[in-house]
Design a protein around this motif. Structure first.
Motif, PDB file in Angstrom:
ATOM      1  N   SER A  14       0.823  -1.208   0.000  1.00 36.65           N
ATOM      2  CA  SER A  14       0.000   0.000   0.000  1.00 36.65           C
ATOM      3  C   SER A  14       0.855   1.255   0.000  1.00 36.65           C
ATOM      4  N   ARG A  17       2.596   1.720  -3.437  1.00 42.63           N
ATOM      5  CA  ARG A  17       1.665   2.149  -4.487  1.00 42.63           C
ATOM      6  C   ARG A  17       1.340   3.631  -4.348  1.00 42.63           C
ATOM      7  N   LEU A 267      -4.409  -1.856   0.270  1.00 41.89           N
ATOM      8  CA  LEU A 267      -4.753  -1.659  -1.139  1.00 41.89           C
ATOM      9  C   LEU A 267      -4.484  -2.881  -2.010  1.00 41.89           C
ATOM     10  N   GLU A 268      -3.627  -3.777  -1.540  1.00 40.79           N
ATOM     11  CA  GLU A 268      -3.203  -4.887  -2.406  1.00 40.79           C
ATOM     12  C   GLU A 268      -4.363  -5.779  -2.823  1.00 40.79           C
ATOM     13  N   GLU A 271      -6.989  -3.780  -5.105  1.00 42.85           N
ATOM     14  CA  GLU A 271      -6.466  -3.437  -6.430  1.00 42.85           C
ATOM     15  C   GLU A 271      -6.290  -4.687  -7.271  1.00 42.85           C
ATOM     16  N   SER A 272      -5.843  -5.777  -6.658  1.00 42.57           N
ATOM     17  CA  SER A 272      -5.664  -7.032  -7.386  1.00 42.57           C
ATOM     18  C   SER A 272      -6.998  -7.611  -7.843  1.00 42.57           C
ATOM     19  N   ARG A 276      -8.711  -1.858 -10.221  1.00 39.25           N
ATOM     20  CA  ARG A 276      -8.870  -0.407 -10.089  1.00 39.25           C
ATOM     21  C   ARG A 276      -7.619   0.213  -9.476  1.00 39.25           C
ATOM     22  N   ASN A 277      -7.320   1.435  -9.901  1.00 35.09           N
ATOM     23  CA  ASN A 277      -6.164   2.158  -9.376  1.00 35.09           C
ATOM     24  C   ASN A 277      -6.613   2.979  -8.173  1.00 35.09           C
ATOM     25  N   ILE A 278      -6.683   2.310  -7.018  1.00 36.65           N
ATOM     26  CA  ILE A 278      -7.164   2.956  -5.806  1.00 36.65           C
ATOM     27  C   ILE A 278      -6.157   3.994  -5.305  1.00 36.65           C
TER      28      ILE A 278
END
Length: 291
Positions: A14, A17, A267-268, A271-272, A276-278
């Protein structure tokens, strides 16, 4: 902008990113361990000293404060607030969200649906507690538990009484919730940024596991939320004043039911699962609001 990510580990997915997306959008981004910050309290001159410099150039912060460092981490966030630095989540909101009982009280006041829940002060009337949530099976949760730790499924009355008596003997504060059988070991995680849901996934516990946490070996896939589920996620975000958060809920026969709200969602997994590009959504939230 100069953006600081308050994180104890710069190698976490997280954190990496957020750094990546911040740099990609032309900002200066650095990761700072909140426990290594020194808080300087002086009349009308609040300051933070980190290693060899004062952090007086920071425009915005992204707190990634773990549960184990809530007290000092939130003190650092609060100091940045005193310095008029924009933060994606405030210190007060983090503290509120970490207190599960306080959160549930605020959420129910806001009209958010949730499983029947009981909290007692080491009550010896265990049978009445169990009956209050509709009988067994029941979920018993430590108030301080995270990532599925300190959560027990008691399938029988004897098991529930044994667990509650054991926790009471240790003076461990717990909440007791009804077990939503129709959820079948799955839950929904909605990621909210700037008060809007930007991604959602369905998490399924592994065989024989009632907890769906990815840290416990669960799996995740993208899901489209219903209108009621979207409304619940956004209402929970507003009720706890958390513009960036993860909202966990169950699908039940009486509609979506809230489990908890996470002020520092990972976020992993999402997003996976969603593609989506959080991280970018969080950076653009700062760009829209920091002034």
């Amino acid at each position: 902008m100069n953006i600081v990510i308050l994180s104890r580990n710069s190698h976490l997915y997280s954190t990496q990113r957020l750094v990546e997306e911040g740099l990609h959008r032309g900002h200066d981004v650095e990761v700072i361990d909140p426990l290594k910050c020194e808080i300087i309290i002086e009349k009308e001159q609040p300051k933070i000293y980190y290693k060899d410099r004062y952090l007086d150039y920071v425009d915005a912060i992204i707190p990634r404060i773990g549960a184990s460092v809530t007290f000092y981490g939130c003190a650092v966030v609060r100091q940045f607030e005193m310095m008029n630095v924009f933060t994606t989540v405030t210190s007060d909101s983090i503290v509120r969200s970490r207190d599960k009982l306080r959160s549930l009280q605020r959420l129910t006041k806001a009209g958010v649906g949730m499983p029947k829940t009981v909290f007692t002060n080491y009550s010896r009337d265990v049978e009445e507690v169990i009956n209050s949530v509709g009988g067994t099976p029941v979920i018993i949760k430590l108030l301080e538990g995270t990532q599925g730790l300190g959560v027990v499924l008691a399938e029988t009355k004897n098991a529930a009484e044994s667990v509650l008596e054991a926790f009471n003997g240790l003076q461990a504060r717990v909440i007791v919730q009804e077990y939503i059988k129709e959820a079948k070991g799955a839950d929904l995680r909605a990621l909210v940024v700037d008060g809007q849901v930007v991604g959602a996934m369905k998490r399924q516990g592994k065989d024989g596991e009632f907890r769906s946490n990815l840290h416990r070996g669960g799996s995740a896939k993208i899901v489209k939320l219903s209108e009621d589920e979207l409304k619940l996620a956004m209402k929970a975000s507003r009720a706890l004043k958390l513009p960036v958060c993860g909202v966990d809920m169950l699908q039940s026969e009486r509609g979506p039911l809230l489990l908890e709200v996470n002020s520092t969602p990972g976020l992993e997994g999402i997003e996976s699962a969603t593609g989506r590009n959080i991280a970018r959504a969080i950076i653009t939230f700062i760009e829209r609001n920091y002034k």
